[in-house]
Design a protein around this motif. Structure first.
Motif, PDB file in Angstrom:
ATOM      1  N   ARG A 252      82.399 -63.495 100.527  1.00 42.49           N
ATOM      2  CA  ARG A 252      82.732 -64.829 101.030  1.00 42.49           C
ATOM      3  C   ARG A 252      83.762 -64.786 102.151  1.00 42.49           C
ATOM      4  O   ARG A 252      83.888 -65.722 102.915  1.00 42.49           O
ATOM      5  CB  ARG A 252      83.187 -65.720  99.857  1.00 42.49           C
ATOM      6  CG  ARG A 252      82.006 -66.058  98.947  1.00 42.49           C
ATOM      7  CD  ARG A 252      82.368 -66.875  97.719  1.00 42.49           C
ATOM      8  NE  ARG A 252      81.156 -67.132  96.914  1.00 42.49           N
ATOM      9  CZ  ARG A 252      81.170 -67.621  95.682  1.00 42.49           C
ATOM     10  NH1 ARG A 252      82.322 -67.911  95.091  1.00 42.49           N
ATOM     11  NH2 ARG A 252      80.035 -67.831  95.034  1.00 42.49           N
ATOM     12  N   ASN A 330      82.655 -69.498  88.990  1.00 44.06           N
ATOM     13  CA  ASN A 330      81.771 -69.863  90.116  1.00 44.06           C
ATOM     14  C   ASN A 330      81.582 -68.696  91.093  1.00 44.06           C
ATOM     15  O   ASN A 330      81.589 -68.874  92.309  1.00 44.06           O
ATOM     16  CB  ASN A 330      82.338 -71.097  90.845  1.00 44.06           C
ATOM     17  CG  ASN A 330      81.395 -71.624  91.915  1.00 44.06           C
ATOM     18  OD1 ASN A 330      80.175 -71.484  91.808  1.00 44.06           O
ATOM     19  ND2 ASN A 330      81.954 -72.218  92.964  1.00 44.06           N
ATOM     20  N   ASP A 333      76.320 -67.253  93.312  1.00 43.65           N
ATOM     21  CA  ASP A 333      75.630 -68.352  94.002  1.00 43.65           C
ATOM     22  C   ASP A 333      74.345 -68.727  93.280  1.00 43.65           C
ATOM     23  O   ASP A 333      73.816 -69.808  93.453  1.00 43.65           O
ATOM     24  CB  ASP A 333      75.286 -67.937  95.441  1.00 43.65           C
ATOM     25  CG  ASP A 333      76.526 -67.739  96.291  1.00 43.65           C
ATOM     26  OD1 ASP A 333      77.563 -68.362  95.978  1.00 43.65           O
ATOM     27  OD2 ASP A 333      76.466 -66.959  97.266  1.00 43.65           O
TER      28      ASP A 333
HETATM   29  C1  NAG Z   1      81.145 -72.618  94.040  1.00 44.73           C
HETATM   30  O1  NAG Z   1      81.163 -71.719  95.136  1.00 44.73           O
HETATM   31  C2  NAG Z   1      80.353 -72.101  96.232  1.00 44.73           C
HETATM   32  C3  NAG Z   1      80.359 -70.972  97.247  1.00 44.73           C
HETATM   33  O2  NAG Z   1      81.642 -70.628  97.621  1.00 44.73           O
HETATM   34  C4  NAG Z   1      80.864 -73.431  96.779  1.00 44.73           C
HETATM   35  O3  NAG Z   1      80.046 -73.855  97.840  1.00 44.73           O
HETATM   36  C5  NAG Z   1      80.862 -74.470  95.669  1.00 44.73           C
HETATM   37  O4  NAG Z   1      81.427 -75.663  96.136  1.00 44.73           O
HETATM   38  C6  NAG Z   1      81.641 -73.989  94.463  1.00 44.73           C
HETATM   39  N1  NAG Z   1      81.476 -74.917  93.354  1.00 44.73           N
HETATM   40  C7  NAG Z   1      82.485 -75.279  92.586  1.00 44.73           C
HETATM   41  C8  NAG Z   1      82.145 -76.225  91.476  1.00 44.73           C
HETATM   42  O5  NAG Z   1      83.611 -74.874  92.746  1.00 44.73           O
END
Ligand code: NAG
Ligand code: NAG
Ligand code: NAG
Ligand code: NAG
Length: 450
Positions: A252, A330, A333
């Motif tokens: 990332r 999280n 992906d």
């Molecule tokens: C989880 O990670 C993705 C990729 O970085 C991001 O786009 C997304 O908003 C995140 N979701 C949460 C619930 O934090």
């Protein structure tokens, strides 16, 4: 259900060609039965197909070491030649193209890219060159490359130095290795996976000892030189999960991959049904799914292990610091899924408290038939694989319900070629069981996404 991407084993590809030879009731299932953005492909892993294990500057991986040092533990087989993909990849890609594949999922050999395991000792230019050529050849043939960072084969040097995934040092070396991959290949590879099947790596590598690194308690398997089946599977998985999270952090951050790339972990659950209608067997099924799937899935989604495992395993299950938990949450992906088969689960009433090990911690037994002697599914020749297609739909729905409908990519599904040397070419090609296996699984997959 957001299932977008199917990567089964090679033979599925025949399905599109052979569709007219399927039984009448199954005709009509073809690519048009799936959404336009569905991707069909093939999958492989470096040790299983590259060969050339000591060419091009590659160092021995743990599988080279294991298969050469203990040949009796791998049926006297090793990966020295495999299917010689290292030399024949252009032809193999031609075959993929002929089969009308959209994608190819392959793994990178860490020992080929970074022979010592540590980036500070240098990246092997010949290794970079090989993977660049492979990626470019795929793209030139209209096949999307999908790269796995770890399919079970880290450099033996790291095992010798500090015990590989038993040590937290592995997390940082994996982080560095993954960063090199993103920087070298991230401009063309959009689809990435981190760790392939952590469950198999740790259970076979540290509880039963029948796969590399071949560790276990002596009383479990006398072929193991060392190990502890009660603790090491949990420690190794802990570090595998943290290595996954470290790689995703790098992904990332990396300019080359951050735009439209995707990265995730790949898990390998079976589907389970209760052996009988007893409450004990029904509870046992919950524990079976918790250990097969939630053990690794809860951390990458919620940042921690499932409560059921924490309670049961006490201090044998390592814990995450607040910072590690944040890094894990999280961190996938998508959820990569390898699905092959299913089993009945029976509650195991007694476990010797003096001999704890991973295998009996859940107090359950896998069975092929249930209490009324019904077999879980038709059996493939060797009795290894039972076809349980509805399990695919059920496991997809389990993930959907338990984890709030994440994107799922099916990364593997299929059956090995069975050839013990006694079958004729015609018999081998007439693999009706396999055709039906794929057909049934695709039908269940289609049901799951409706
Ligand atoms: C989880 O990670 C993705 C990729 O970085 C991001 O786009 C997304 O908003 C995140 N979701 C949460 C619930 O934090
Ligand atoms: C990459 O990202 C870094 C930090 O985010 C930035 O400083 C640098 O300019 C970027 N490089 C390119 C080539 O975009
Ligand atoms: C065994 O499986 C069959 C087929 O699913 C089912 O009809 C039967 O009720 C099962 N028996 C038990 C004891 O659960
Ligand atoms: C192919 O295999 C099926 C099932 O094993 C058998 O019924 C059929 O006769 C075989 N066909 C040929 C051409 O060998």
């Amino acid at each position: 259900m957001k299932v977008k991407f199917v990567i089964p084993l090679l033979i599925i590809l025949w399905l599109s060609k052979k569709i007219t030879s399927l039984p009448p009731e199954s005709r009509g299932l073809d690519r048009r039965s799936f959404p336009d953005n569905f991707v069909f492909g093939t999958a492989a892993s470096a040790f299983q197909y590259e060969g050339a294990t000591s060419e091009g500057g590659k160092s021995p991986s743990i599988w080279d070491y294991f298969s050469h040092t203990f040949p009796e533990r791998t049926n006297m087989q090793n990966g020295d030649v495999a299917v010689d993909f290292y030399h024949r990849y252009k032809n193999d890609i031609k075959l993929m193209k002929e089969l009308d594949m959209d994608a190819f999922r392959f793994s990178i050999s860490w020992a080929r890219l970074i022979p010592s395991g540590k980036v500070k000792d240098g990246v092997n230019k010949e290794g970079v060159k090989f993977y660049n050529a492979l990626i470019d050849e795929l793209i030139a043939n209209g096949i999307q490359p999908s790269m796995s960072l770890y399919h079970w084969d880290h450099p033996q040097a790291l095992e010798d130095e500090y015990g590989g995934f038993l040590s937290p040092q592995m997390i940082e070396d994996f982080r560095d290795f993954s960063r090199v991959c993103f920087e070298e290949f991230g401009d063309r590879v959009r689809m990435w996976t981190t760790i392939n099947e952590p469950y198999i790596i740790t259970v076979a590598g540290y509880d039963t000892g029948n796969k590399a690194v071949g560790r276990c308690s002596k009383w479990v398997n006398s072929q193991c030189q060392a190990g502890d089946s009660a603790t090491e599977p949990y420690i190794a998985s802990h570090h595998l999960l943290l290595a996954h999270a470290a790689a995703v952090q790098e992904f990332r951050k990396c300019n080359k991959t951050s735009q439209d790339g995707q990265i995730g972990i790949v898990l390998s659950p079976l589907w389970f049904e209760p052996y009988s209608t007893s409450p004990e067997d029904n509870e046992a099924v919950k524990r079976a799914l918790a250990i097969e799937l939630d053990w690794h899935l809860d951390p990458v989604i919620h940042g921690d292990y499932p409560e059921i495992l924490k309670k049961q395993l006490g201090n044998r299950l390592p814990s995450f610091t607040a910072e590690q938990s944040k890094m894990l949450k999280n961190s996938s992906d998508f959820i990569g899924l390898n699905y092959y088969t299913g089993r009945y689960i029976a509650h195991l009433p007694y476990v010797d408290p003096a001999r704890p090990r991973f295998n009996t911690d859940q107090q359950l037994e896998w069975r092929v038939t249930n209490h009324s002697n019904h077999q879980i599914g038709p059996e493939e020749d060797r009795g290894i694989l039972y076809s349980v297609p509805e399990g695919l739909r059920k496991v997809l729905n389990y993930i959907k319900d338990r984890y709030n409908n994440p994107t799922v990519y099916i990364k593997e599904n299929g059956i090995n070629d069975y050839d013990d040397g006694t079958k004729s070419r015609e018999e081998i090609l007439n693999d009706t069981f396999r055709i039906k296996y794929h057909e049934d699984h695709l039908q269940q997959l289609q049901k799951a996404i409706m």
